[in-house]
Design a protein around this motif. Structure first.
Motif, PDB file in Angstrom:
ATOM      1  N   TYR A 131      29.813  32.003 -38.288  1.00 39.55           N
ATOM      2  CA  TYR A 131      31.053  31.646 -38.976  1.00 39.55           C
ATOM      3  C   TYR A 131      32.076  31.077 -37.998  1.00 39.55           C
ATOM      4  O   TYR A 131      32.070  31.400 -36.808  1.00 39.55           O
ATOM      5  CB  TYR A 131      31.645  32.879 -39.675  1.00 39.55           C
ATOM      6  CG  TYR A 131      30.649  33.600 -40.544  1.00 39.55           C
ATOM      7  CD1 TYR A 131      30.396  33.186 -41.853  1.00 39.55           C
ATOM      8  CD2 TYR A 131      29.925  34.683 -40.042  1.00 39.55           C
ATOM      9  CE1 TYR A 131      29.463  33.831 -42.645  1.00 39.55           C
ATOM     10  CE2 TYR A 131      28.992  35.338 -40.830  1.00 39.55           C
ATOM     11  CZ  TYR A 131      28.756  34.903 -42.125  1.00 39.55           C
ATOM     12  OH  TYR A 131      27.819  35.536 -42.899  1.00 39.55           O
ATOM     13  N   THR A 132      32.969  30.240 -38.540  1.00 40.00           N
ATOM     14  CA  THR A 132      34.085  29.729 -37.765  1.00 40.00           C
ATOM     15  C   THR A 132      35.315  29.674 -38.664  1.00 40.00           C
ATOM     16  O   THR A 132      35.199  29.588 -39.897  1.00 40.00           O
ATOM     17  CB  THR A 132      33.779  28.335 -37.179  1.00 40.00           C
ATOM     18  OG1 THR A 132      34.819  27.968 -36.266  1.00 40.00           O
ATOM     19  CG2 THR A 132      33.689  27.280 -38.273  1.00 40.00           C
ATOM     20  N   VAL A 133      36.480  29.728 -38.056  1.00 37.33           N
ATOM     21  CA  VAL A 133      37.727  29.734 -38.820  1.00 37.33           C
ATOM     22  C   VAL A 133      37.822  28.471 -39.671  1.00 37.33           C
ATOM     23  O   VAL A 133      37.567  27.359 -39.200  1.00 37.33           O
ATOM     24  CB  VAL A 133      38.936  29.835 -37.871  1.00 37.33           C
ATOM     25  CG1 VAL A 133      40.253  29.675 -38.650  1.00 37.33           C
ATOM     26  CG2 VAL A 133      38.923  31.176 -37.141  1.00 37.33           C
ATOM     27  N   GLY A 134      38.194  28.647 -40.942  1.00 35.72           N
ATOM     28  CA  GLY A 134      38.306  27.534 -41.876  1.00 35.72           C
ATOM     29  C   GLY A 134      37.081  27.318 -42.719  1.00 35.72           C
ATOM     30  O   GLY A 134      37.115  26.562 -43.700  1.00 35.72           O
TER      31      GLY A 134
ATOM     32  N   LEU B 188      39.223  33.444 -42.083  1.00 39.18           N
ATOM     33  CA  LEU B 188      40.538  33.447 -41.448  1.00 39.18           C
ATOM     34  C   LEU B 188      40.481  33.918 -40.008  1.00 39.18           C
ATOM     35  O   LEU B 188      41.281  33.482 -39.173  1.00 39.18           O
ATOM     36  CB  LEU B 188      41.500  34.365 -42.225  1.00 39.18           C
ATOM     37  CG  LEU B 188      41.688  34.106 -43.714  1.00 39.18           C
ATOM     38  CD1 LEU B 188      42.686  35.114 -44.287  1.00 39.18           C
ATOM     39  CD2 LEU B 188      42.165  32.679 -43.964  1.00 39.18           C
ATOM     40  N   ASP B 189      39.543  34.817 -39.709  1.00 39.31           N
ATOM     41  CA  ASP B 189      39.524  35.431 -38.381  1.00 39.31           C
ATOM     42  C   ASP B 189      38.183  36.126 -38.172  1.00 39.31           C
ATOM     43  O   ASP B 189      37.478  36.454 -39.138  1.00 39.31           O
ATOM     44  CB  ASP B 189      40.674  36.449 -38.271  1.00 39.31           C
ATOM     45  CG  ASP B 189      40.902  36.925 -36.837  1.00 39.31           C
ATOM     46  OD1 ASP B 189      40.403  36.265 -35.908  1.00 39.31           O
ATOM     47  OD2 ASP B 189      41.565  37.968 -36.661  1.00 39.31           O
TER      48      ASP B 189
ATOM     49  N   ALA C 188      43.838  26.276 -40.019  1.00 44.94           N
ATOM     50  CA  ALA C 188      42.638  26.709 -39.286  1.00 44.94           C
ATOM     51  C   ALA C 188      42.781  26.606 -37.779  1.00 44.94           C
ATOM     52  O   ALA C 188      41.975  25.974 -37.102  1.00 44.94           O
ATOM     53  CB  ALA C 188      41.413  25.920 -39.771  1.00 44.94           C
ATOM     54  N   ILE C 189      43.815  27.233 -37.240  1.00 45.47           N
ATOM     55  CA  ILE C 189      43.956  27.328 -35.785  1.00 45.47           C
ATOM     56  C   ILE C 189      42.870  28.276 -35.280  1.00 45.47           C
ATOM     57  O   ILE C 189      42.795  29.434 -35.689  1.00 45.47           O
ATOM     58  CB  ILE C 189      45.357  27.844 -35.410  1.00 45.47           C
ATOM     59  CG1 ILE C 189      46.419  26.869 -35.911  1.00 45.47           C
ATOM     60  CG2 ILE C 189      45.462  28.053 -33.913  1.00 45.47           C
ATOM     61  CD1 ILE C 189      46.259  25.441 -35.403  1.00 45.47           C
ATOM     62  N   THR C 190      42.030  27.783 -34.359  1.00 47.13           N
ATOM     63  CA  THR C 190      40.784  28.463 -34.027  1.00 47.13           C
ATOM     64  C   THR C 190      40.739  28.925 -32.574  1.00 47.13           C
ATOM     65  O   THR C 190      40.763  28.093 -31.657  1.00 47.13           O
ATOM     66  CB  THR C 190      39.587  27.530 -34.291  1.00 47.13           C
ATOM     67  OG1 THR C 190      39.661  27.035 -35.637  1.00 47.13           O
ATOM     68  CG2 THR C 190      38.275  28.257 -34.077  1.00 47.13           C
TER      69      THR C 190
END
Length: 382
Positions: free
Chosen positions: A261-264, A280-281, A354-356
């Motif tokens: 998984y990745t943010v967004g 989200l996180d 989506a600040i990652t």
């Protein structure tokens, strides 16, 4: 002692003195680096090419020897162009350092719940630092690459500056923000003022075998973009299943492992929730993936660490900039604030999606790169 840009070394022919600057060009086998060699020769430099062997395909689980940027055909394409242009061609084996400084860092970052950009680490640890070290050992004055960027110098401060490439659709300054003053002082970007079409036209006119060769895509050492499969199968990363949770920490499902998984992300969650849900996180300590609505993806700012400043020595007061928080993102207006321990707080003019953590944030003023660093995480309120 470092010679200034454009200064030259003497050599003699029939007792007459001549001057020529020596440049080592990183040749990937692609059209951009090939045309870089040609352009530098036209400008009067003494040019040699160097192809960097970064890995053996078998080491990263790829059986097809013709895939990825380290294939035999890439080396042959680079050598073919070098022979056509009458310049020396080297092959440097950096596979040991690439595995340690790029691939393993990539794996560790994913294990920690981040989403890294290994191309930045490759530039930081391999393509510039180690190639420059080798170039200086061999007596070269500069290194050069086919990146779309420009190097300048501030006459008032003496600092070397990094600017965007003139072709905005190909600009690569984002992945070069880690360059040091030493590296910038010894680096040439021959394509900085050119467009891709101009480069292909030159390559076709000179009869280069790679004139229409497609650009490389995605991460070179991950086959077919399957990051999770690569991490599990090749790097032996263990990513146990855990809980999906909402913002309040309530369990709402089960995930397959953080690396999936990745943010967004919205698709590929493996289950439905009655409404669209987004990542989200991710938290390694709790082994949880937090899900929420699209609106909850937006952040007022972020905190950035490991900052490398280019246009300035250090950030001592707030500064208005534009910022990119991922390679494909358009720049947005923001103010950056210095924090203790060298970190930076970024306050966006408008909330961003989506600040990652693990991605790079790069700060600009116009076409000038002020600096950049690694995103620690988003800030919900300023």
């Amino acid at each position: 002692m470092i010679r200034g840009r454009g200064e030259t070394l003497p050599f003699y022919v029939n007792r007459r003195i001549y001057y020529m600057t020596k440049v080592l060009v990183g040749m990937s086998g692609g059209v951009d680096s090939s045309v870089s060699v040609y352009l530098l020769q036209q400008q009067g430099y003494e040019v040699s090419g160097a192809t960097l062997k970064l890995f053996d395909n078998e080491d990263i689980g790829i059986l097809d020897k013709e895939k990825t940027c380290c294939s035999l055909s890439d080396v042959q394409d680079a050598r073919n162009v070098a022979m056509k242009l009458g310049c020396r061609h080297y092959v440097f084996n950096y596979s040991q350092w690439f595995m340690e400084d790029v691939v393993k860092r990539f794996a560790r970052s994913y294990e920690e719940g981040q989403t890294p950009n290994p191309c930045i680490d490759c530039n930081r640890y391999i393509k510039f630092s180690r190639m420059l070290e080798r170039a200086k050992f061999l007596g070269f004055d500069y290194i050069a690459t086919g990146h779309y960027a420009q190097v300048d110098r501030d006459p008032s401060t003496g600092r070397y500056l990094l600017r965007k490439g003139a072709d905005s659709s190909k600009d690569q300054s984002y992945v070069l923000y880690t360059l040091t003053q030493e590296e910038l002082s010894r680096t040439l970007f021959p394509l900085g003022k050119m467009t891709k079409q101009e480069i292909r036209t030159i390559a076709e006119g000179e009869g280069f075998v790679n004139a229409q060769k497609r650009d490389s895509q995605d991460i070179c050492f991950v086959q077919d973009g399957d990051y999770a499969g690569f991490l599990e199968r090749v790097m032996g990363v263990s990513s146990p299943t855990g809980d999906f949770v909402d913002r309040a920490g309530r369990k709402i499902g089960r995930h397959r492992g953080l690396i999936h998984y990745t943010v967004g992300q919205r698709k590929g969650l493996g289950q439905t929730f009655g409404k669209p849900m987004y990542v989200l996180d991710k938290k390694k300590a709790e082994n949880t993936v937090t899900l929420g609505s699209h609106e909850e993806l937006f952040s007022a700012g972020m905190v950035v660490s490991e900052v490398n400043w280019i246009a300035i020595e250090a950030l001592k007061e707030p500064m208005e900039v534009t910022v990119k928080a991922r390679y494909s993102m358009k720049e947005v207006a923001a103010v950056i604030y210095p924090l203790e321990n060298g970190q930076v707080r970024v306050a966006f003019d408008e909330k961003q999606r989506a600040i990652t953590p693990g991605q790079a944030a790069v700060f600009y003023q116009g076409d000038l790169v002020i600096g950049g660093g690694t995103i620690i995480g988003p800030v919900s309120e300023q």
